[in-house]
Scaffold this active site. Structure first.
Site, mmCIF file in Angstrom:
data_model
loop_
_atom_site.group_PDB
_atom_site.id
_atom_site.type_symbol
_atom_site.label_atom_id
_atom_site.label_comp_id
_atom_site.label_asym_id
_atom_site.label_seq_id
_atom_site.Cartn_x
_atom_site.Cartn_y
_atom_site.Cartn_z
ATOM 1 N N HIS A 114 -6.846 -1.250 7.979
ATOM 2 C CA HIS A 114 -5.906 -0.364 8.679
ATOM 3 C C HIS A 114 -6.065 1.080 8.225
ATOM 4 O O HIS A 114 -6.535 1.318 7.099
ATOM 5 C CB HIS A 114 -4.467 -0.811 8.388
ATOM 6 C CG HIS A 114 -4.237 -2.285 8.568
ATOM 7 N ND1 HIS A 114 -4.344 -3.176 7.518
ATOM 8 C CD2 HIS A 114 -3.937 -3.015 9.673
ATOM 9 C CE1 HIS A 114 -4.114 -4.400 7.967
ATOM 10 N NE2 HIS A 114 -3.871 -4.343 9.271
ATOM 11 N N HIS B 155 4.215 1.055 4.340
ATOM 12 C CA HIS B 155 2.829 0.799 3.899
ATOM 13 C C HIS B 155 1.810 1.142 4.991
ATOM 14 O O HIS B 155 0.615 1.207 4.696
ATOM 15 C CB HIS B 155 2.645 -0.649 3.386
ATOM 16 C CG HIS B 155 2.498 -1.695 4.438
ATOM 17 N ND1 HIS B 155 1.864 -2.903 4.207
ATOM 18 C CD2 HIS B 155 2.912 -1.735 5.734
ATOM 19 C CE1 HIS B 155 1.896 -3.628 5.313
ATOM 20 N NE2 HIS B 155 2.530 -2.957 6.243
ATOM 21 N N ASP C 276 -3.411 3.246 7.980
ATOM 22 C CA ASP C 276 -2.208 3.609 7.215
ATOM 23 C C ASP C 276 -1.874 5.088 7.321
ATOM 24 O O ASP C 276 -1.415 5.715 6.363
ATOM 25 C CB ASP C 276 -2.374 3.205 5.729
ATOM 26 C CG ASP C 276 -2.456 1.693 5.542
ATOM 27 O OD1 ASP C 276 -2.168 0.945 6.494
ATOM 28 O OD2 ASP C 276 -2.830 1.261 4.423
ATOM 29 N N ASP D 49 -7.383 -1.678 -0.346
ATOM 30 C CA ASP D 49 -6.455 -2.667 0.213
ATOM 31 C C ASP D 49 -7.231 -3.968 0.359
ATOM 32 O O ASP D 49 -8.279 -4.003 1.023
ATOM 33 C CB ASP D 49 -5.966 -2.164 1.579
ATOM 34 C CG ASP D 49 -4.920 -3.055 2.230
ATOM 35 O OD1 ASP D 49 -4.925 -4.273 1.984
ATOM 36 O OD2 ASP D 49 -4.115 -2.517 3.006
ATOM 37 N N GLU E 103 -1.864 -4.978 -1.998
ATOM 38 C CA GLU E 103 -1.621 -5.961 -0.929
ATOM 39 C C GLU E 103 -2.094 -7.382 -1.268
ATOM 40 O O GLU E 103 -2.300 -8.200 -0.384
ATOM 41 C CB GLU E 103 -2.220 -5.490 0.418
ATOM 42 C CG GLU E 103 -1.654 -4.165 0.947
ATOM 43 C CD GLU E 103 -0.260 -4.270 1.592
ATOM 44 O OE1 GLU E 103 0.246 -5.407 1.744
ATOM 45 O OE2 GLU E 103 0.318 -3.206 1.906
ATOM 46 N N ASP F 287 -6.880 -6.386 2.102
ATOM 47 C CA ASP F 287 -7.072 -6.851 3.477
ATOM 48 C C ASP F 287 -8.296 -6.253 4.152
ATOM 49 O O ASP F 287 -8.638 -6.615 5.288
ATOM 50 C CB ASP F 287 -5.798 -6.702 4.323
ATOM 51 C CG ASP F 287 -5.468 -5.267 4.738
ATOM 52 O OD1 ASP F 287 -6.370 -4.434 4.876
ATOM 53 O OD2 ASP F 287 -4.261 -5.005 4.950
ATOM 54 N N ASP G 25 -9.911 -0.371 3.824
ATOM 55 C CA ASP G 25 -8.769 -1.011 4.480
ATOM 56 C C ASP G 25 -9.164 -1.488 5.875
ATOM 57 O O ASP G 25 -10.044 -0.898 6.511
ATOM 58 C CB ASP G 25 -7.646 0.045 4.613
ATOM 59 C CG ASP G 25 -6.249 -0.541 4.627
ATOM 60 O OD1 ASP G 25 -6.048 -1.575 5.294
ATOM 61 O OD2 ASP G 25 -5.356 0.056 4.001
ATOM 62 N N HIS H 58 0.799 -1.226 0.000
ATOM 63 C CA HIS H 58 0.000 0.000 0.000
ATOM 64 C C HIS H 58 0.837 1.285 0.000
ATOM 65 O O HIS H 58 0.294 2.373 -0.207
ATOM 66 C CB HIS H 58 -1.004 0.000 1.158
ATOM 67 C CG HIS H 58 -2.332 0.591 0.797
ATOM 68 N ND1 HIS H 58 -3.480 0.390 1.532
ATOM 69 C CD2 HIS H 58 -2.706 1.405 -0.244
ATOM 70 C CE1 HIS H 58 -4.482 1.040 0.964
ATOM 71 N NE2 HIS H 58 -4.041 1.670 -0.113
HETATM 72 N N1 ARG Z 1 -0.580 -0.191 11.435
HETATM 73 C C1 ARG Z 1 0.383 -1.200 11.123
HETATM 74 C C2 ARG Z 1 1.726 -0.553 10.765
HETATM 75 O O1 ARG Z 1 1.875 0.633 10.825
HETATM 76 C C3 ARG Z 1 -0.110 -2.075 9.986
HETATM 77 C C4 ARG Z 1 -0.246 -1.383 8.669
HETATM 78 C C5 ARG Z 1 -0.748 -2.306 7.593
HETATM 79 N N2 ARG Z 1 -0.855 -1.600 6.350
HETATM 80 C C6 ARG Z 1 -1.190 -2.170 5.186
HETATM 81 N N3 ARG Z 1 -1.194 -1.388 4.100
HETATM 82 N N4 ARG Z 1 -1.527 -3.434 5.082
HETATM 83 O O2 ARG Z 1 2.671 -1.244 10.444
HETATM 84 MN MN MN Z 2 -3.479 -0.503 3.537
HETATM 85 MN MN MN Z 3 -4.469 -2.983 5.335
#
Ligand code: ARG
Ligand code: MN
Ligand code: MN
Ligand code: MN
Length: 315
Positions: free
Chosen positions: A132, A147, A134, A236, A281, A238, A130, A102
């Site tokens: 998350h 990411h 991010d 994303d 992702e 996920d 997402d 990402h």
């Molecule tokens: N918040 C966590 C981090 O800063 C997970 C981030 C996941 N991001 C993603 N694009 N899958 O590492």
């Molecule tokens: Mn993401």
């Molecule tokens: Mn994510």
């Protein structure tokens, strides 16, 4: 109908190998053929999956900076991607970016924002689907993985003066925190929650989707953005429940169903305001499953969401 496509085989925004194979798997599954033959797009793609080896420094020359891992590599790749997406978007095409992790959204969103400002004199809205947020600044991040930081750089919450550390990201490439909407959140770091609250960022978590249903959530999300605002949709994979998309670097249970993911993309398409979309992702080497079904299902889910965003309808 014209569609620009940029395929980005990049994994340097996190530490698990394999997400660089996402674009080739999406394409191998027939995504671009479907967009051309079923949805009628004229596809503008250079036929490559870019690895940007020409701009990536040797790892020994890319030590951590402010806690960020491989910062020069991610900065250089996203800078090159920004130029590619800009070149497509400035001609008036919708642009599809196939990731990659990402972190690449730093480049795709920056290129879109700049082109839309120049072409239409408008600010874009950013819809971020997402598990998350991010939105970690380098100092807030526990992992150092970039990411987890793209939204912080794109909104100006994080910045660095050094050109080789995202200093190339200028104001005209950025997005307002007021025009940012999240959907699908369920694994937000503690410091990120504080930041989202402080800045009043519009965010719909899985709790909101349970409470209101995806139909009402999309109504509220699009109402926040307002009619006739150009939209960049960054998806994303996920965000989907691992049941539908197991092959991804940071899976989190309790996510969107396949239909909820498709529905989000369909609603964004229906606005008529989609100017760019990312799918990121997809990592076919993780949780591939028996005979690779898990990886196949993840790729298939990614393709489905993209087709919905670009106008596939059920009837
Ligand atoms: N918040 C966590 C981090 O800063 C997970 C981030 C996941 N991001 C993603 N694009 N899958 O590492
Ligand atoms: Mn993401
Ligand atoms: Mn994510
Ligand atoms: Mn043709």
């Amino acid at each position: 109908n014209e569609l620009g496509v940029v395929a980005v085989g990049f994994s340097g925004g996190q530490t698990k190998a394999g997400v660089d194979a996402g674009p080739s798997e999406l394409i191998k599954n027939g995504l671009l053929t479907q967009l051309h033959e079923d949805l009628g797009y004229d596809i503008h793609h250079d036929g490559k999956v870019h690895n940007y080896s020409d701009v990536i420094p040797d790892p020994s020359a890319d030590p951590d900076h402010r806690g960020m891992k491989q910062p020069r590599a991610v900065s250089a790749v996203t800078r090159a991607l920004c130029d590619q997406v800009y070149a497509q978007a400035i001609t008036g095409r919708c642009v599809l970016t196939l990731g990659g992790d990402h972190s690449i959204a730093i480049g795709s969103v920056a290129g879109t924002a700049k082109a839309i400002r120049e072409r239409l004199g408008r600010e874009i809205a950013l819809i971020w689907i997402d598990a998350h947020a991010d939105i970690n600044t380098p100092e807030m991040s526990d992992s150092g993985n970039i990411h987890g930081m793209p939204v912080a750089f794109l909104t100006g919450l994080a910045k660095d003066d050094d050109e080789s550390m995202f200093g190339w990201l200028k104001d005209e490439m950025k997005v307002s925190l007021k025009k940012l909407v999240y959907i699908g959140l369920r694994d937000v770091d503690r410091a990120e929650k504080v930041l989202l609250r402080e800045h009043g960022v519009k965010a719909f978590s899985m709790h909101d989707i349970d409470k209101y249903g995806i139909g009402k959530v999309m109504e509220m999300a699009l109402a926040h953005i307002g009619n006739d605002t150009p939209i960049h949709l960054s998806f994303d994979v996920d965000a989907l429940d691992p049941q539908w998309a197991p092959s991804t670097g940071t899976p989190v249970r309790g996510g969107l169903t396949l239909r909820e993911g498709d529905y989000i993309a369909e609603c964004v398409h229906e606005t008529g305001s989609l100017v760019a979309m990312d799918i990121v992702e997809v990592n076919p080497s993780l949780e591939p499953g028996l005979d690779g079904v898990g990886a196949f299902e993840t790729v298939r889910a990614g393709c489905s969401v993209v087709r919905c965003g670009l106008g596939e309808s059920l009837l």
